[in-house]
Design a protein around this motif. Sequence first.
Motif, short mmCIF file in Angstrom:
data_model
loop_
_atom_site.label_atom_id
_atom_site.label_comp_id
_atom_site.label_asym_id
_atom_site.label_seq_id
_atom_site.Cartn_x
_atom_site.Cartn_y
_atom_site.Cartn_z
N THR A 477 0.86 -1.19 0.00
CA THR A 477 0.00 0.00 0.00
C THR A 477 0.89 1.24 0.00
O THR A 477 1.95 1.26 0.63
CB THR A 477 -0.92 0.03 1.23
OG1 THR A 477 -0.11 0.01 2.41
CG2 THR A 477 -1.86 -1.16 1.23
N SER A 478 0.45 2.27 -0.69
CA SER A 478 1.24 3.48 -0.82
C SER A 478 0.95 4.43 0.35
O SER A 478 -0.20 4.60 0.75
CB SER A 478 0.92 4.19 -2.14
OG SER A 478 1.58 5.43 -2.21
N GLY A 479 2.02 5.02 0.87
CA GLY A 479 1.84 6.01 1.93
C GLY A 479 2.17 7.41 1.48
O GLY A 479 2.37 8.32 2.29
N ALA A 480 2.22 7.60 0.13
CA ALA A 480 2.62 8.91 -0.42
C ALA A 480 1.66 10.01 -0.02
O ALA A 480 2.05 11.17 0.12
CB ALA A 480 2.71 8.82 -1.94
N GLN A 481 0.38 9.68 0.18
CA GLN A 481 -0.60 10.71 0.53
C GLN A 481 -0.37 11.28 1.92
O GLN A 481 -0.89 12.34 2.26
CB GLN A 481 -2.03 10.15 0.43
CG GLN A 481 -2.39 9.12 1.48
CD GLN A 481 -1.93 7.72 1.09
OE1 GLN A 481 -1.27 7.53 0.05
NE2 GLN A 481 -2.27 6.73 1.89
N ASP A 482 0.40 10.56 2.76
CA ASP A 482 0.71 11.05 4.10
C ASP A 482 2.05 11.77 4.17
O ASP A 482 2.44 12.24 5.24
CB ASP A 482 0.73 9.88 5.09
CG ASP A 482 -0.64 9.20 5.20
OD1 ASP A 482 -1.65 9.94 5.11
OD2 ASP A 482 -0.69 7.97 5.35
N SER A 483 2.75 11.85 3.05
CA SER A 483 4.06 12.51 3.04
C SER A 483 3.91 14.02 3.15
O SER A 483 2.96 14.60 2.63
CB SER A 483 4.80 12.15 1.75
OG SER A 483 5.99 12.89 1.64
N LEU A 484 4.86 14.65 3.82
CA LEU A 484 4.86 16.11 3.92
C LEU A 484 5.08 16.77 2.57
O LEU A 484 4.81 17.96 2.41
CB LEU A 484 5.94 16.57 4.90
CG LEU A 484 5.70 16.25 6.38
CD1 LEU A 484 6.90 16.66 7.21
CD2 LEU A 484 4.45 16.93 6.90
N LEU A 485 5.57 16.01 1.60
CA LEU A 485 5.77 16.54 0.26
C LEU A 485 4.51 16.47 -0.59
O LEU A 485 4.48 17.03 -1.69
CB LEU A 485 6.90 15.78 -0.45
CG LEU A 485 8.27 15.82 0.22
CD1 LEU A 485 9.28 15.02 -0.57
CD2 LEU A 485 8.75 17.26 0.39
N HIS A 486 3.48 15.79 -0.10
CA HIS A 486 2.23 15.69 -0.84
C HIS A 486 1.44 16.99 -0.70
O HIS A 486 1.47 17.64 0.35
CB HIS A 486 1.40 14.51 -0.33
CG HIS A 486 0.28 14.12 -1.25
ND1 HIS A 486 -0.99 14.63 -1.11
CD2 HIS A 486 0.25 13.28 -2.31
CE1 HIS A 486 -1.78 14.12 -2.05
NE2 HIS A 486 -1.06 13.29 -2.79
N SER A 488 -1.60 17.58 -0.30
CA SER A 488 -2.65 17.59 0.72
C SER A 488 -2.11 17.84 2.12
O SER A 488 -2.86 18.12 3.05
CB SER A 488 -3.42 16.27 0.70
OG SER A 488 -2.55 15.18 1.02
N GLN A 489 -0.79 17.73 2.29
CA GLN A 489 -0.16 17.92 3.60
C GLN A 489 0.60 19.23 3.70
O GLN A 489 1.49 19.37 4.52
CB GLN A 489 0.79 16.74 3.88
CG GLN A 489 0.16 15.38 3.81
CD GLN A 489 -0.92 15.19 4.86
OE1 GLN A 489 -0.82 15.74 5.96
NE2 GLN A 489 -1.94 14.41 4.52
N ILE A 490 0.25 20.20 2.84
CA ILE A 490 1.00 21.45 2.82
C ILE A 490 0.89 22.20 4.15
O ILE A 490 1.83 22.86 4.59
CB ILE A 490 0.51 22.33 1.65
CG1 ILE A 490 1.40 23.58 1.52
CG2 ILE A 490 -0.96 22.71 1.79
CD1 ILE A 490 1.13 24.38 0.26
N LYS A 491 -0.24 22.09 4.80
CA LYS A 491 -0.41 22.75 6.11
C LYS A 491 0.58 22.20 7.12
O LYS A 491 1.23 22.96 7.85
CB LYS A 491 -1.84 22.57 6.59
CG LYS A 491 -2.10 23.13 7.96
CD LYS A 491 -3.53 22.88 8.42
CE LYS A 491 -3.76 23.41 9.83
NZ LYS A 491 -5.16 23.12 10.29
N HIS A 492 0.73 20.89 7.17
CA HIS A 492 1.65 20.27 8.13
C HIS A 492 3.10 20.53 7.74
O HIS A 492 3.97 20.65 8.61
CB HIS A 492 1.37 18.78 8.22
CG HIS A 492 -0.03 18.44 8.67
ND1 HIS A 492 -0.46 18.63 9.96
CD2 HIS A 492 -1.09 17.97 7.98
CE1 HIS A 492 -1.72 18.27 10.06
NE2 HIS A 492 -2.15 17.87 8.87
N ALA A 493 3.36 20.61 6.43
CA ALA A 493 4.73 20.91 5.99
C ALA A 493 5.15 22.31 6.42
O ALA A 493 6.27 22.53 6.90
CB ALA A 493 4.83 20.76 4.47
#
Length: 817
Positions: A477-486, A488-493
């Motif tokens: 399973t891919s975890g790319a959607q949880d990466s800070l580089l994704h 959708s995670q710009i707020k957390h980045a």
Amino acid sequence: DNASNKMAAAALDDSAETGRTDPLSDDRIFNEYWNEQVVPEFQRQALTKLFSTFLRSRAEVFYFFEKSDPFSKSDVVQNPICLKDIRQRIQDPGYDTFLTFETDVKLCFMNAMLNHAMDSVVHQAAGRLTIIFDNMVKEFKQQQLQSARKSFSRASSKPNSVVAALVEKTNLKKLKNALVPSSGTLLVVPNVLLDHWTEQLKLHVDSTYCTDRIPLLFEYSGGNETGLRMEEIMVKCQVNKTHFAYIFVDKTGSKKLPSPFFLAMFKIVITTTNRFSSEWRNGSFEDELKRKSSISSGDEEDSEMEEFFGGFSKSEEACPLLKVNWLRMIVDEGHSMGKGKDNSSISFASWINAERRWAMTGTPTRRTMTQSGLSSILNLMQYLQHGFFSRRLGGDVVWSHLIVRGWNRGLVSSFFRLRSLLSLLMVRHTKSDIEELPPPVFKVNVLPMSLEEVTTYNTLVCAVQSNLVITSMKGKTSGAQDSLLHKSQIKHAREAISNLRLVCVGGTQVRPTLTPIFWDQFLADFDKGNEDKDKRKEIRDFISRATTGQLSQCACCQMMLSTLLVFPCGHLVCTECVDNSTTSCLICEKEFDVDAFQRLQPGFVYEWLHNIEEEKKLRSPNTGQDGGNNNIERHNDNQDVVVPPLVQGVRTNKPGDGHVCVFSPQNPDGVCRLCLRHHEDCYLVEEERQCRVCFRFVEECPSSETKPHYIINKLLKLYKQQEIDKATLNSQVAAEYGMDRKRPLKVIVFSQFRKILDMTGDRLLRRFGSGCVAEYWGMYRRKELSKFVKDEKCFCMLLGKDGSEGLDLSFVTHIIF
């Protein structure tokens, strides 16, 4: 080229207007419209209809329909003509100009009047028909002019059309005639700089160059008392002439301004960009004149449409600022005029009539995007109303043709064109041009991070690296959607970057925490894949150390860190030793499932222990931390005296109601026991290290917070040096040698990041007190700036992005970035 032809066709310079008494007369517009826009077929139809109507106007027209003997006398009539000839010529070959047709008709009647006595029937009929024909021609021309003005209300509709340019110049002339003339300057400034500009004008402008009368400065607030003051000003300036209308200051950005005649009386009128935004919805003065003109002319269609749309956008009359023909308009922070036309303030500024326009700014044009920078310059050209780049004359096309195309292709000619253009319009002043300003002294201090800061920094970096490594591993399973580089995670980045930045300015206490749900889930996942009791105990000890601020050792590189990656076999390894291709333990080389490895990692939550808001709550009187008996006061004779108890945490008075604040020496938190308001003028730089009013003690900054600790020590050193200089300069020796007093200590601590200012400012306020430190942001920034400028005890100000609005900080002695 084509661009030059467009501009030349619409220029209508003085050479084209020579020989005419009024180049903008209705006859000129009609003739140009008739020759340029009305095709020959329509001309023939219009003349036929006009001439037929005239022939049916009176029966005595038959006198002039055919040629008669008196008409053919060559000694009297040089050019015999009759109405029948005119009707024939209308059909074939037609009249080249309307003036020729009008001349022929009048010639017919003139010939008749020359050949008949004044008391004859024919002579009198010719006179009456001449008047009728003139009236019909006048009415016909008005109808054509009305069509011309509707079709060419803007020159941009047809840039090549002379008619459009004539109509627009006529409208501009009517607008100028309706304006109130003024020799004053309209100064537009940001709202926060209104008081600053007023003070600078009073300080640097000598009114004696303008008048020998008493200069009058009027601050308009829009209240009920303003009307009486305005009447007094009119009497003093216009009737008695004892005062000179010098400066008008618009203190309110929403209430209705005085009449344009009152504003035009002042030499300088200062208003704000807020006024532009609020008055924009009322429309321009030109629109107001058009509405009134359509109503007075009885144009039902236009008046109904204006009334319909006016109900949405024009609730009041146009702003009085638009009804004055200013000598000069100056916009401070003028780069804001380059943001484009889709802005209420910029649109309003374009409606103002001024002979000269200035845009003042110290902000450079953006260089991140070339196209955006060129667009900003074009918008500034259009704000300055440079005729060559006017939108109504196709200036966007000209700009693109001469500048943008060549610039994008890298042609050096576009660069020289732009530089030549700006050299004619721009006046630059650099710091080197100001002889009175000494060159700045730069000093860079490299501060080593404390052990606590290094630990916190490594903890946060490990958290970021852990996210990037784990989410980039390729499992089922891919975890790319949880990466800070994704995306959708710009707020957390952004939050992660902000936290790393905060570590370097005093954020020394970040501690990983684990919620009970994540704790149970982590232990269940680890125990399920590892039955070794020693490993289970080791992992539990690791979690305990991490959540209590202790460090653990990487089994691979021996680095001591707060958080580590947990392998299914029980080994702990740092993120520096692992990459996204790792599929086996680096210590025991036991392979693991990537998906199981991703799910195994504990879900740490990182919290700052030094929380400014939480500490404020702990220091507030509502927390009940007033230990002991607060009703006992110790006097100088060491006798305890019981005083009436004060209700803690309950406000009994409102701030500003006239009461005298009461502070408790037993609970020195700086809060009034009556209104629960913090003491605003707290000075903690004295030798007793305690405020003499609120009894608050100095709170030292720990050395673990490197930057705040250095700044505080630097400020203390500067403050003590200033006190020594004061004592030296006030001595008799200093007076004997004529030593001048140095400028008072004024230090700015600047950062573009608000969290950093909050962190640093909290430490400065605890050490020096609120009376010594100003904070330039929020609703109280004017008050804070005034305190920093005028109060000699206030020697430090925290400044962020809000300070980019042209503040005069030339008195500042030190700036700490």
